[in-house]
Design a protein around this motif. Structure first.
Motif, short mmCIF file in Angstrom:
data_model
loop_
_atom_site.label_atom_id
_atom_site.label_comp_id
_atom_site.label_asym_id
_atom_site.label_seq_id
_atom_site.Cartn_x
_atom_site.Cartn_y
_atom_site.Cartn_z
N THR A 95 0.82 -1.21 0.00
CA THR A 95 0.00 0.00 0.00
C THR A 95 0.85 1.26 0.00
O THR A 95 0.62 2.19 -0.78
CB THR A 95 -0.94 0.02 1.22
OG1 THR A 95 -1.53 -1.27 1.39
CG2 THR A 95 -2.03 1.06 1.04
N TRP A 96 1.85 1.30 0.86
CA TRP A 96 2.73 2.46 0.96
C TRP A 96 3.51 2.65 -0.34
O TRP A 96 3.67 3.78 -0.84
CB TRP A 96 3.69 2.30 2.13
CG TRP A 96 4.55 3.50 2.37
CD1 TRP A 96 4.24 4.61 3.09
CD2 TRP A 96 5.88 3.70 1.87
NE1 TRP A 96 5.29 5.50 3.06
CE2 TRP A 96 6.31 4.97 2.33
CE3 TRP A 96 6.74 2.94 1.09
CZ2 TRP A 96 7.56 5.49 2.02
CZ3 TRP A 96 8.00 3.46 0.78
CH2 TRP A 96 8.40 4.72 1.24
N ALA A 97 4.01 1.56 -0.91
CA ALA A 97 4.80 1.64 -2.14
C ALA A 97 3.96 2.13 -3.31
O ALA A 97 4.41 2.95 -4.13
CB ALA A 97 5.41 0.27 -2.46
N VAL A 98 2.73 1.63 -3.40
CA VAL A 98 1.85 2.06 -4.49
C VAL A 98 1.51 3.54 -4.34
O VAL A 98 1.44 4.29 -5.32
CB VAL A 98 0.58 1.21 -4.53
CG1 VAL A 98 -0.44 1.80 -5.51
CG2 VAL A 98 0.91 -0.23 -4.94
N LEU A 99 1.31 4.00 -3.11
CA LEU A 99 1.03 5.42 -2.87
C LEU A 99 2.18 6.28 -3.39
O LEU A 99 1.95 7.28 -4.09
CB LEU A 99 0.81 5.67 -1.38
CG LEU A 99 0.70 7.15 -0.97
CD1 LEU A 99 -0.49 7.82 -1.64
CD2 LEU A 99 0.62 7.27 0.55
N LYS A 100 3.41 5.92 -3.05
CA LYS A 100 4.57 6.70 -3.48
C LYS A 100 4.70 6.68 -5.00
O LYS A 100 5.04 7.70 -5.62
CB LYS A 100 5.83 6.18 -2.81
CG LYS A 100 5.85 6.35 -1.30
CD LYS A 100 5.59 7.80 -0.92
CE LYS A 100 5.42 8.01 0.56
NZ LYS A 100 5.08 9.42 0.91
N ALA A 101 4.44 5.53 -5.61
CA ALA A 101 4.52 5.43 -7.06
C ALA A 101 3.41 6.26 -7.70
O ALA A 101 3.63 6.94 -8.72
CB ALA A 101 4.42 3.97 -7.50
N LEU A 119 1.65 11.20 -10.68
CA LEU A 119 0.94 12.48 -10.71
C LEU A 119 1.91 13.63 -10.96
O LEU A 119 1.63 14.55 -11.72
CB LEU A 119 0.19 12.70 -9.39
CG LEU A 119 -1.00 11.79 -9.09
CD1 LEU A 119 -1.57 12.13 -7.72
CD2 LEU A 119 -2.07 11.93 -10.17
N SER A 120 3.07 13.54 -10.30
CA SER A 120 4.09 14.58 -10.47
C SER A 120 4.61 14.61 -11.91
O SER A 120 4.80 15.68 -12.49
CB SER A 120 5.24 14.34 -9.49
OG SER A 120 6.25 15.33 -9.65
N GLU A 121 4.84 13.44 -12.48
CA GLU A 121 5.29 13.36 -13.88
C GLU A 121 4.27 13.99 -14.81
O GLU A 121 4.62 14.71 -15.74
CB GLU A 121 5.53 11.90 -14.27
CG GLU A 121 6.80 11.28 -13.73
CD GLU A 121 6.97 9.85 -14.23
OE1 GLU A 121 6.26 9.44 -15.16
OE2 GLU A 121 7.83 9.13 -13.68
#
Length: 208
Positions: free
Chosen positions: A188-194, A199-201
């Motif tokens: 969950t945490w990893a998917v959030l960061k990805a 979104l930033s890209e």
């Protein structure tokens, strides 16, 4: 060539100089397809797993960075803004939960559908692919008993489990040789960061 050496070398090629979300996502999907192709014949017994059987979908799952990007990319393309908010909430709730304590919370995987189906089944993590059960009842009982502090074993296809464990390790080794982050993270945490990186890209590529 040994199948795991082939997987390791494939990961090295796929993820060398690969830092953008699309490259990581597509590279992981290609790698997982090869891991499926190289899977040895299973052991004795037929898995009792089926669509809607989600007893094991409350446990801790470790993913590699490219796996997180593959899942986040799918979510970005297929889910609405409410998914992002739900993802943030669930990541915060699970952030510091120990692996052995995860079943006690009985928090379903963020990608589990309303009817107990895995919405990302074709691109599910390597370690999820290795989890099977030859008895749905045994799987259900194992989760229930773990909540009571009395874990019991689940009879599974150990050949499949070992294969995807080794495929995960081979991917990590290839990623490390390629100069990437080879550590495993809670799903969950990893998917959030990805997801946030994607979104930033997208924002950076939006014309002013």
């Amino acid at each position: 060539m040994d199948r795991y050496r082939r997987l390791r070398e494939t990961a090295l090629v796929l993820f060398r100089k690969c830092r953008e979300s699309e490259c990581l996502s597509m590279g992981m999907r290609s790698y997982a397809d090869l891991a499926d192709e190289l899977k040895p014949a299973g052991g004795e017994g037929k898995p009792d797993c089926r669509k809607g059987c989600s007893h094991c979908c409350v446990v801790h799952v470790t993913v590699l960075v490219p796996e997180a990007y593959s899942l986040a990319s799918w979510a970005h393309e297929n889910c609405g803004r409410d998914f992002y908010e739900k993802l943030k909430e669930q990541a915060a709730r699970l952030r510091w939960v120990e692996e052995e304590d995860r079943p006690l919370m009985y928090t379903p995987c963020i990608f589990l559908g309303e009817e107990g189906e895995c919405t990302v089944h074709p691109i599910r993590p390597l370690l999820c692919r290795g989890v099977t059960s030859l008895s749905e009842k045994m799987c259900r009982d194992a989760i229930a008993m773990s909540a009571l502090g009395e874990p019991i074993s689940v009879v599974m296809d150990l050949v499949q489990r070992e294969h995807y464990d080794k495929a995960f390790k081979s991917a990590a080794e290839g990623i490390e040789k390629a100069g990437g982050d080879a550590r495993g993270y809670e799903l969950t945490w990893a998917v959030l960061k990805a997801y946030e990186a994607i979104l930033s890209e997208k924002e950076d590529n939006t014309p002013a």
